[in-house]
Design a protein around this motif. Structure first.
Motif, short mmCIF file in Angstrom:
data_model
loop_
_atom_site.label_atom_id
_atom_site.label_comp_id
_atom_site.label_asym_id
_atom_site.label_seq_id
_atom_site.Cartn_x
_atom_site.Cartn_y
_atom_site.Cartn_z
N ASN A 103 57.81 40.56 28.74
CA ASN A 103 56.53 40.63 28.17
C ASN A 103 55.65 39.17 27.75
N ALA A 104 54.58 39.47 27.13
CA ALA A 104 53.87 38.29 26.83
C ALA A 104 54.51 37.43 25.94
N TYR A 105 55.32 38.04 24.99
CA TYR A 105 56.15 37.07 23.74
C TYR A 105 57.02 36.32 24.56
N ALA A 106 57.90 36.64 25.34
CA ALA A 106 58.77 35.79 26.16
C ALA A 106 58.00 34.88 27.17
N ALA A 107 57.18 35.44 27.77
CA ALA A 107 56.13 34.47 28.50
C ALA A 107 55.68 33.12 27.72
N GLU A 108 55.23 33.44 26.48
CA GLU A 108 54.81 32.56 25.65
C GLU A 108 55.97 31.49 25.30
N LEU A 109 57.14 32.04 25.04
CA LEU A 109 58.28 31.13 24.67
C LEU A 109 58.54 30.07 25.96
N ALA A 110 58.23 30.62 27.21
CA ALA A 110 58.44 29.78 28.28
C ALA A 110 57.58 28.81 28.39
N ASP A 111 56.15 29.13 28.04
CA ASP A 111 55.37 28.02 28.15
C ASP A 111 55.29 27.12 27.17
N PRO A 219 41.67 51.41 34.05
CA PRO A 219 42.60 50.67 34.80
C PRO A 219 42.97 49.12 34.62
N ASP A 220 42.05 48.76 33.62
CA ASP A 220 41.84 47.12 33.19
C ASP A 220 42.56 47.03 31.88
N TRP A 221 43.57 48.10 31.42
CA TRP A 221 43.81 48.14 29.95
C TRP A 221 44.73 46.53 29.57
N LYS A 222 45.51 46.09 30.73
CA LYS A 222 46.21 45.09 30.40
C LYS A 222 45.55 43.88 29.90
N ARG A 223 44.42 43.46 30.52
CA ARG A 223 43.35 42.34 30.46
C ARG A 223 42.84 42.66 28.93
N LYS A 224 42.57 43.87 28.93
CA LYS A 224 41.91 44.11 27.46
C LYS A 224 42.67 44.13 26.08
N MET A 225 43.80 44.51 26.44
CA MET A 225 44.80 44.45 25.37
C MET A 225 45.03 43.01 25.12
N GLY A 226 45.12 42.19 26.03
CA GLY A 226 45.41 40.76 25.79
C GLY A 226 44.29 39.88 25.18
N SER A 382 53.04 52.86 34.97
CA SER A 382 52.91 52.07 33.81
C SER A 382 53.93 51.59 33.69
N SER A 383 54.16 50.62 32.82
CA SER A 383 55.54 49.92 32.52
C SER A 383 56.23 50.37 31.27
N PRO A 384 57.36 50.20 30.83
CA PRO A 384 57.87 50.37 29.77
C PRO A 384 57.35 49.73 28.54
N TYR A 385 57.40 50.35 27.10
CA TYR A 385 56.51 49.82 26.29
C TYR A 385 56.65 48.32 25.79
N TYR A 386 57.84 48.18 26.07
CA TYR A 386 58.19 46.69 25.52
C TYR A 386 57.55 45.63 26.31
N SER A 387 57.35 46.01 27.45
CA SER A 387 56.48 44.93 28.33
C SER A 387 54.79 45.15 28.26
N VAL A 388 54.66 46.25 27.67
CA VAL A 388 53.31 46.67 27.51
C VAL A 388 52.45 45.88 26.21
N LEU A 389 53.27 46.18 24.94
CA LEU A 389 52.72 45.96 23.79
C LEU A 389 53.17 44.46 23.38
N PRO A 390 52.04 43.91 22.56
CA PRO A 390 52.54 42.44 21.96
C PRO A 390 53.89 42.43 21.17
N LYS A 423 45.00 44.17 17.95
CA LYS A 423 43.96 43.32 17.88
C LYS A 423 44.16 42.30 17.18
N ASN A 424 44.74 42.39 16.14
CA ASN A 424 45.31 41.06 15.52
C ASN A 424 46.08 40.07 16.33
N GLU A 425 46.96 40.81 17.25
CA GLU A 425 47.75 39.84 17.99
C GLU A 425 46.90 39.06 19.11
N ALA A 426 46.14 39.79 19.19
CA ALA A 426 44.99 39.10 20.23
C ALA A 426 44.22 37.98 19.62
#
Length: 431
Positions: A103-111, A219-226, A382-390, A423-426
């Motif tokens: 998910n985005a959290y782990a990806a951020e740890l990588a970056d 369809p563009d839910w992932k970008r909009k969530m981010g 769709s993906s499992p919730y742990y890879s969907v949500l912040p 939205k706060n996470e974004a």
């Protein structure tokens, strides 16, 4: 597990005795150190709610084959991977290898160079190409190896269904409620609800609700969530929480369901005390075998009548290496987990391996193979919730689901609070 721990302890004592005896026959300390190579100890922080013994077996076998490295296995607790990782990062007490979600959290740890890039490993090259995107950060760092192909599905007791006179599996949520009512009238508890382990409520009804109420409409839910533009304060998102509450309100779940944890939920199904379990493919070995009844599986029908169901499929929780002084040794252990050690996991779990060429003798239940092949061909998934949500919203949704079940808040309020969290996470990410 105690036998394994005792064996490891005994092995350590024998090693110490041999080293001591060896030292007695050496004339000079320098020659003694030359014959006893230094051993590196790595720490592995692992999420293994239903396979801790197998993880200990993998670590023991790795050390047997790699005597210069010992593995200190520590197990994650609580309701999520992320809530175990965050305190370790905050305190600077990083393990050398750990379980992570794609998910985005782990990806951020990588970056942030907290997680190492694993693109040079044989495990990464062997991982199924469709999964690699889940494990690639914004800066194109490859930060983990999937533990399997994850799907969520409903396991059902075929004998109970037959005794209740159910001849057709439900294909939408209305039909699902009719099946639950039919089972209840036949004297059966229709489905197990993990109120005491909200991780499974997230993987089960929340993930399927999000798939059928949000993903199918945007369809563009992932970008909009981010970027914080996805509106989750909607009747459709409120309906996700309403469905989670509806089943206990109608008496379709077990007594004291809010105290049911992960292991207890599996036990209830295996002992024939509930007719269905909304669970993951990772538990196939436990749920499909060793029962006094035959078990079938079907796609969770969380869709409305007349709408095509959206299944959940993606990467399972996997493994990453941290940027520590022991990174090289941890990389060797990662290669072993995804190589020779993987068959130890697979014998217990019988999930779908995440690799192009599965190492060793791999056992996958044919029902899960057929199910995964079927849902992977759906036009929308769709993906499992742990890879969907912040990450913070994962923990937030756990509390929201439990608060809805305790009737502290309404489904509509839960949707609003989830929207605020996402939205706060974004904002935090893009500030």
């Amino acid at each position: 597990m105690r036998r394994i721990e005792f064996a490891l302890l005994l092995s350590g004592l024998v090693t110490l005795i041999l080293m001591s005896l060896s030292g007695c026959h050496q004339q000079a300390p320098s020659s003694a150190s030359a014959t006893a190579p230094a051993r590196t100890t790595i720490t592995a922080l692992i999420w293994a709610p239903d396979w801790p013994e197998q993880m200990l077996q993998i670590a023991a076998e790795f050390t047997r084959l790699n005597p210069d490295i010992s593995v200190n296995v520590q197990f994650m607790i609580g309701n999520s991977v992320e809530e175990n990782i965050k305190p370790r990062i905050a305190s600077g007490n990083l393990p050398d290898l750990l379980s992570v979600n794609p998910n985005a959290y782990a990806a951020e740890l990588a970056d942030q160079h907290i997680l190492a890039d694993v693109s040079g490993t044989a495990a990464w090259n062997n991982m199924l190409d469709p999964l690699k995107g889940d494990w690639t950060s914004r800066q194109s760092r490859n930060f983990g190896i999937s533990g399997g192909v994850a799907t969520t599905l409903i396991y059902y007791n075929q004998a109970m269904f037959a005794k209740a006179g159910i001849k057709q599996l439900p294909t939408n949520f209305h039909e699902f409620l009719m099946v639950c009512e039919q089972l209840k009238r036949a004297g059966f508890t229709p489905i197990m609800w993990n109120g005491g382990f909200p991780n499974m409520l997230g993987n089960g009804p929340f993930s399927s609700g999000f798939a059928n109420n949000v993903v199918t409409r945007e369809p563009d839910w992932k970008r909009k969530m981010g970027d914080g533009t996805l509106d989750l304060n909607t009747p459709q998102v409120a309906d996700i929480f309403a469905k989670i509450l509806l089943l206990p309100e109608r008496g379709y779940v077990q007594d004291e369901f809010m105290a049911t944890d992960y292991d207890e939920g599996i036990r209830l199904f295996k002992e024939g005390k509930v007719a269905m379990a909304f669970h993951g493919s990772w538990a196939a070995g436990l749920l499909l075998h060793g029962n006094p009844f035959d078990v079938g599986v079907f796609i969770p029908p969380w869709n409305a009548p007349g709408e095509r169901v959206v299944p959940v499929i993606g990467s399972e929780t996997g493994f990453a290496v941290c940027e520590t002084p022991n990174k090289a040794a941890a990389m060797r252990f990662l290669e072993f987990i995804a190589g020779k050690g993987f068959s130890i996991l697979q014998r217990k779990r019988q999930n779908i391996p995440p690799f192009k060429q599965a190492p060793g003798a791999i056992v996958s239940d044919q029902k899960i193979v057929d199910y995964t092949n079927r849902v992977s061909r759906f036009p929308v998934t769709s993906s499992p919730y742990y890879s969907v949500l912040p990450s913070n919203s994962i923990e937030r949704v756990h509390r929201l689901m439990q608060d809805v079940l305790f009737k502290k808040i309404t489904p509509r309020q839960a949707a609003r609070l989830l929207d605020e969290s996402v939205k706060n996470e974004a904002k935090m990410h893009y500030k």
